[in-house]
Motif scaffolding. Sequence first.
Motif, PDB file in Angstrom:
ATOM      1  N   PHE A 116       0.804  -1.213   0.000  1.00 14.03           N
ATOM      2  CA  PHE A 116       0.000   0.000   0.000  1.00 14.03           C
ATOM      3  C   PHE A 116       0.843   1.272   0.000  1.00 14.03           C
ATOM      4  CE2 PHE A 116      -2.555   3.327   2.083  1.00 14.03           C
ATOM      5  CZ  PHE A 116      -3.668   3.310   1.263  1.00 14.03           C
ATOM      6  N   TRP A 117       1.677   1.452   1.028  1.00 10.94           N
ATOM      7  CA  TRP A 117       2.395   2.715   1.154  1.00 10.94           C
ATOM      8  C   TRP A 117       3.450   2.938   0.079  1.00 10.94           C
ATOM      9  CZ3 TRP A 117       0.023   6.378   3.308  1.00 10.94           C
ATOM     10  CH2 TRP A 117      -0.803   6.161   4.423  1.00 10.94           C
ATOM     11  N   PRO A 118       4.164   1.897  -0.376  1.00  5.00           N
ATOM     12  CA  PRO A 118       5.094   2.131  -1.486  1.00  5.00           C
ATOM     13  C   PRO A 118       4.414   2.646  -2.759  1.00  5.00           C
ATOM     14  CG  PRO A 118       5.686   0.128  -0.353  1.00  5.00           C
ATOM     15  CD  PRO A 118       4.378   0.570   0.233  1.00  5.00           C
ATOM     16  N   GLN A 119       3.210   2.126  -3.081  1.00  6.75           N
ATOM     17  CA  GLN A 119       2.537   2.633  -4.274  1.00  6.75           C
ATOM     18  C   GLN A 119       2.014   4.050  -4.059  1.00  6.75           C
ATOM     19  OE1 GLN A 119      -0.976   3.049  -5.239  1.00  6.75           O
ATOM     20  NE2 GLN A 119      -1.647   2.924  -3.112  1.00  6.75           N
ATOM     21  N   VAL A 120       1.632   4.390  -2.834  1.00  8.59           N
ATOM     22  CA  VAL A 120       1.223   5.766  -2.537  1.00  8.59           C
ATOM     23  C   VAL A 120       2.425   6.706  -2.676  1.00  8.59           C
ATOM     24  CG1 VAL A 120       0.391   7.337  -0.733  1.00  8.59           C
ATOM     25  CG2 VAL A 120      -0.709   5.106  -1.051  1.00  8.59           C
ATOM     26  N   LEU A 121       3.572   6.269  -2.176  1.00 11.47           N
ATOM     27  CA  LEU A 121       4.790   7.075  -2.277  1.00 11.47           C
ATOM     28  C   LEU A 121       5.161   7.331  -3.735  1.00 11.47           C
ATOM     29  CD1 LEU A 121       7.367   8.403  -1.145  1.00 11.47           C
ATOM     30  CD2 LEU A 121       8.401   6.107  -1.069  1.00 11.47           C
ATOM     31  N   ALA A 122       5.097   6.298  -4.559  1.00 11.25           N
ATOM     32  CA  ALA A 122       5.414   6.469  -5.978  1.00 11.25           C
ATOM     33  C   ALA A 122       4.471   7.476  -6.621  1.00 11.25           C
ATOM     34  CB  ALA A 122       5.332   5.127  -6.693  1.00 11.25           C
ATOM     35  N   GLY A 123       3.184   7.368  -6.321  1.00 13.70           N
ATOM     36  CA  GLY A 123       2.215   8.307  -6.866  1.00 13.70           C
ATOM     37  C   GLY A 123       2.510   9.734  -6.452  1.00 13.70           C
ATOM     38  N   ALA A 124       2.927   9.906  -5.206  1.00 17.68           N
ATOM     39  CA  ALA A 124       3.256  11.243  -4.706  1.00 17.68           C
ATOM     40  C   ALA A 124       4.457  11.832  -5.453  1.00 17.68           C
ATOM     41  CB  ALA A 124       3.550  11.189  -3.210  1.00 17.68           C
ATOM     42  N   ILE A 125       5.441  11.005  -5.740  1.00 15.68           N
ATOM     43  CA  ILE A 125       6.618  11.469  -6.487  1.00 15.68           C
ATOM     44  C   ILE A 125       6.220  11.891  -7.900  1.00 15.68           C
ATOM     45  CG2 ILE A 125       8.826  10.757  -7.489  1.00 15.68           C
ATOM     46  CD1 ILE A 125       9.150   8.892  -5.027  1.00 15.68           C
ATOM     47  N   PHE A 126       5.363  11.106  -8.513  1.00 13.47           N
ATOM     48  CA  PHE A 126       4.948  11.421  -9.883  1.00 13.47           C
ATOM     49  C   PHE A 126       4.122  12.705  -9.936  1.00 13.47           C
ATOM     50  CE2 PHE A 126       5.058   6.600 -10.580  1.00 13.47           C
ATOM     51  CZ  PHE A 126       6.400   6.642 -10.918  1.00 13.47           C
ATOM     52  N   VAL A 127       3.170  12.848  -9.025  1.00 13.02           N
ATOM     53  CA  VAL A 127       2.295  14.029  -9.034  1.00 13.02           C
ATOM     54  C   VAL A 127       3.027  15.274  -8.540  1.00 13.02           C
ATOM     55  CG1 VAL A 127       0.160  15.015  -8.085  1.00 13.02           C
ATOM     56  CG2 VAL A 127       0.222  12.620  -8.784  1.00 13.02           C
ATOM     57  N   GLY A 128       3.999  15.089  -7.672  1.00  7.52           N
ATOM     58  CA  GLY A 128       4.727  16.230  -7.138  1.00  7.52           C
ATOM     59  C   GLY A 128       5.880  16.692  -8.002  1.00  7.52           C
ATOM     60  N   LEU A 129       6.468  15.771  -8.777  1.00  6.99           N
ATOM     61  CA  LEU A 129       7.691  16.122  -9.497  1.00  6.99           C
ATOM     62  C   LEU A 129       7.645  15.790 -10.998  1.00  6.99           C
ATOM     63  CD1 LEU A 129      10.313  14.870  -6.860  1.00  6.99           C
ATOM     64  CD2 LEU A 129       9.667  17.237  -7.335  1.00  6.99           C
ATOM     65  N   LEU A 130       7.483  14.512 -11.332  1.00  8.12           N
ATOM     66  CA  LEU A 130       7.679  14.099 -12.718  1.00  8.12           C
ATOM     67  C   LEU A 130       6.564  14.596 -13.638  1.00  8.12           C
ATOM     68  CD1 LEU A 130       9.810  12.528 -14.287  1.00  8.12           C
ATOM     69  CD2 LEU A 130       8.375  10.496 -14.086  1.00  8.12           C
ATOM     70  N   TYR A 131       5.309  14.392 -13.248  1.00 11.50           N
ATOM     71  CA  TYR A 131       4.202  14.879 -14.070  1.00 11.50           C
ATOM     72  C   TYR A 131       4.233  16.406 -14.208  1.00 11.50           C
ATOM     73  CZ  TYR A 131      -0.464  16.303 -15.486  1.00 11.50           C
ATOM     74  OH  TYR A 131      -1.512  16.925 -16.125  1.00 11.50           O
TER      75      TYR A 131
END
Length: 401
Positions: A116-131
């Motif tokens: 659960f938390w690793p996939q939430v963390l990845a999403g946060a990185i994408f929405v906060g930085l990469l996207y």
Amino acid sequence: MSLDVLAKSTNVLFLLLGAIMIFAMHAGFAFLEVGSVRQKNQVNALVKILTDWAVSTVVYFLIGYPIARGISFLKPADQLISGNMGYDLVKFFFLLTFAACIPAIISGGIAERAKFWPQVLAGAIFVGLLYPFFESIIWGQNAEAFQNFIKNIGGANFSDYAGSVVVHSFGGWLALPAILILGNRNGRYSKDKTKSYPLPISNVPFLALGSWVLSVGWFGFNVMSALNIGEISGLVALNSLFAMVGGILAALLFSKRDAIFVHNGALAGLVAVCAGSNIYHPLGAFIVGAIAAIIFVIGFNLETEKFKIDDVLGVWILHGVIGSWGGIAAGIFGLKIFGGLGGVTFISQLIGTLSAIVIALVGGFVVYYTIDKTIGFRLNAAEEEKGSDLVIHSLEAYPEK
């Protein structure tokens, strides 16, 4: 009330309604996944989508939006609403709904075996930085330089009116490294991958509900991309409708009336039409949507049966590949020779689309590989067998049974 105030207030309301329609689409993402996974993973699907939405809101507000648009909201509230009735705030809300689609898209591909938390963390990185980085070079504060680069080569700016590439292709190609790094669900294929054992979905009506909710909200996604009521276009609405219908009918025929493909066919058409929805002739949009559905029917079978990639909802095909088709298609069916409004070229559309694929693949691999090798990404075999609902949330979807 002055006409100026009325105009500003109307634009605020216009964009707010669009944001609410797209926010509702996240219920569509949730129910599409709930219906597509096994019963023991339904609660997890619902909680993932809602949690990703909440986390996306915070990180996009604090980090992502300033990167994408060069605007920070860390100032007194009276300054936030001065001059434009809070239009910048609802514009943030509207664009947040696009950004938050990224983890929602990925969620369907990695269902049933991700922590659960690793996939939430990845999403946060994408929405906060990469996207936001990619958004900035296509739509945002750094777009002029990148668009000039594309125009110098292809003869026109890269056109992606409502995000076939910026949102859908980018999200789908981000999902592919996650799916590959996680590996297939236990029992999906034989150990030597010579045989396929499809895992039954839990609820076709929920899957269909998800498709319907997404389809209705999509008209906010596309039409409200005008960003103000003075730029609204009925052509965008009709093109969205015709692409959806083209996707439904093509999936109906090519899948031999398979209900799952038919409901995903509607989504395939809508994913593909986003980029050129403002420039197509409706019949061109119909063809773009129909081709998208055919790509999904053929592509999903190739992905899961020939290449043995366990992409649960087919998000790499539906969003990644078909989003890319949508970006490229705008450079074909948007041309005047095909009844479009013109102003696009095939080469520019190809360059912009390929840029999304490269950035998403590299960024997705780095993030997911790092997570997998540090905190771990996948549930163990016993946890996966028990199901995410009990292991992660200590709750069953139907506890009375």
